[in-house]
Design an enzyme around this catalytic site. Structure first.
Site, mmCIF file in Angstrom:
data_model
loop_
_atom_site.group_PDB
_atom_site.id
_atom_site.type_symbol
_atom_site.label_atom_id
_atom_site.label_comp_id
_atom_site.label_asym_id
_atom_site.label_seq_id
_atom_site.Cartn_x
_atom_site.Cartn_y
_atom_site.Cartn_z
ATOM 1 C CG ASP A 1 -2.114 -0.932 1.033
ATOM 2 O OD1 ASP A 1 -2.527 -1.154 -0.114
ATOM 3 O OD2 ASP A 1 -2.599 -1.446 2.059
ATOM 4 C CG ASP B 1 -6.572 -4.679 -3.055
ATOM 5 O OD1 ASP B 1 -6.815 -5.819 -3.484
ATOM 6 O OD2 ASP B 1 -7.142 -4.207 -2.073
HETATM 7 N N1 GLY Z 1 -6.885 -1.873 -0.877
HETATM 8 C C1 GLY Z 1 -7.906 -2.233 0.006
HETATM 9 C C2 GLY Z 1 -9.274 -2.053 -0.525
HETATM 10 O O1 GLY Z 1 -9.534 -1.912 -1.692
HETATM 11 O O2 GLY Z 1 -10.162 -2.057 0.316
#
Ligand code: GLY
Length: 399
Positions: free
Chosen positions: A116, A177
């Site tokens: 992230d 993600d």
């Molecule tokens: N990256 C986490 C989500 O999409 O909730």
């Protein structure tokens, strides 16, 4: 840098020349975003280390959280402010964007907590660099690319998305993600000429295409690989309804991610795959073009929606439309515009709270952020509107 700044002035001039007409959807929606952002700046604490995350359905104000490495959303608010600045030229937005961006510097100094870091830094410093060309911002993004590269596992061929969850999944985990965060690596390769960053990104994308998708083009949220050998073990979910369901935002990240991979590589496999999984997503949308949080929740049509997925896909389709031709291009552009108009008409927060959009779903299985306003929905909404605005001005879709 000259290109970026010239583009900013070109966009500001084009905006001024096309003062919002009553029927001009894009400028009216961007004006709405700017007004809501000003309201947020008025209401938020005067502290750049605290950023807005969500608004509960019964609340009227942002729930804001201190920036920390365990969060993944703190880059979205500075990213929104950079887009507001790009659109309006208002120095208040630039000052705030700089303040909130620079409060994230410590995250670029590692160690990498998880993938992230890419979301956090590219939305904030990435947009900041695009608009200002500042060397210190460029360095911050390059530091982030190095930390993300450290998470690459050559045996699996992918980045370890969640280091702390290795025991939970009993293996190396790669989530859908993570596709978004390849942008930081591709960008670093272009900036430095070091192919290693792009090689990692391509390997990750190829393995994700192979292992995070089923034959029918729907996606698994998580792919698990053996340690230390790297063999693919299984696909499963974390934030979706079931291991074999299509979690809406997961599919959205895939459409966006493979489109972006084509931008950097020109590899038609990525473009064609993005188009295929976009069609799979669009075939099952409800009439208003905004998905339920998971396409396979048996409570549909009484399940919560996820406006954030719609915003991510709208932004991706606008880009993808420029890489396709003829009817396909027109179909993606038209679909993206219909998604944005639907969000604007039916999902605006308006007077209820200072965010842009209502009705997103964060982590349904954990009972977290169900039917909330969430900051990343707003980020991708304004990004998509800016992309549409650029296309309407005859500018490249990505600045
Ligand atoms: N990256 C986490 C989500 O999409 O909730």
């Amino acid at each position: 840098m000259i290109r970026e700044i010239t583009t900013l002035f070109a966009l500001a001039a084009a905006t001024a020349a096309c003062a919002p007409a009553e029927n001009d959807f894009t400028t009216a929606a961007l004006d709405y975003c700017a007004a809501q952002s000003r309201r947020s700046l008025d209401e938020l604490p005067a502290d750049y280390t605290v950023t807005p995350r969500n608004v509960a359905p019964d609340a009227a104000q942002w729930h804001a959280r201190p920036v920390c490495k365990e969060e993944w959303t703190e880059g979205f608010w500075p990213g929104i402010l950079w887009y507001d600045y790009e659109y309006t030229g208002d120095e208040r937005f630039r000052t705030a964007a700089e303040g909130y961006t620079e409060a994230l510097d410590f995250i670029t100094r590692g160690p990498a907590y998880d993938h992230d870091t890419g979301f956090i830094i590219f939305c904030s410093y990435g947009n900041g660099y695009r608009l200002t060309g500042r060397d210190d911002y460029r360095e911050a993004i390059l530091r982030t690319a190095d930390y993300m590269a450290e998470l690459f596992n050559p045996a699996a061929g992918t980045i370890l998305s969640w280091p702390r969850e290795v025991p939970t999944f009993d293996g190396h985990n790669t989530i859908m993600d993570n596709m978004i965060n390849l942008e930081t690596l591709f960008w670093a390769a272009e900036q430095t000429g070091d192919r290693r960053y792009a090689d990692i990104a391509r390997s990750h994308a190829d393995r994700t295409m192979l292992n995070n998708f089923r034959e029918d083009g729907t996606s698994y949220h998580v792919a698990v690989y053996a340690l230390p050998g790297g063999e693919f073990l299984r696909g499963c979910t974390h934030q979706g309804y079931a291991d074999d369901s299509m979690w809406a935002r997961g599919q959205a990240w895939g459409i966006y991610g493979f489109t972006m991979c084509y931008r950097f590589t020109g590899d038609e496999r990525y473009r064609d795959f993005a188009a295929r999984i976009a069609d799979v997503y669009m075939e099952r949308l409800p009439a208003d073009m905004v998905p339920y949080w998971d396409f396979d929740d048996p409570r549909i049509p009484d399940a919560p929606h996820d406006a954030s997925a719609a915003a991510v896909v709208a932004s991706a389709l606008l880009e993808l439309s420029t890489y396709c031709e003829g009817d396909t291009s027109a179909r993606f552009r038209d679909s993206a515009e219909r998604m944005l108009r639907s969000l604007d008409a039916g999902y605006r927060s308006g007077e209820r709270n200072p965010s842009f959009l209502l009705h997103s779903t964060g982590h349904h299985p954990a009972g977290s952020e169900i039917d909330y306003s969430i900051i990343y929905a707003d980020y991708y909404f304004i990004e998509a509107l800016m992309r549409l605005h650029r296309l309407e001005q005859g500018l490249p879709v990505v600045g």
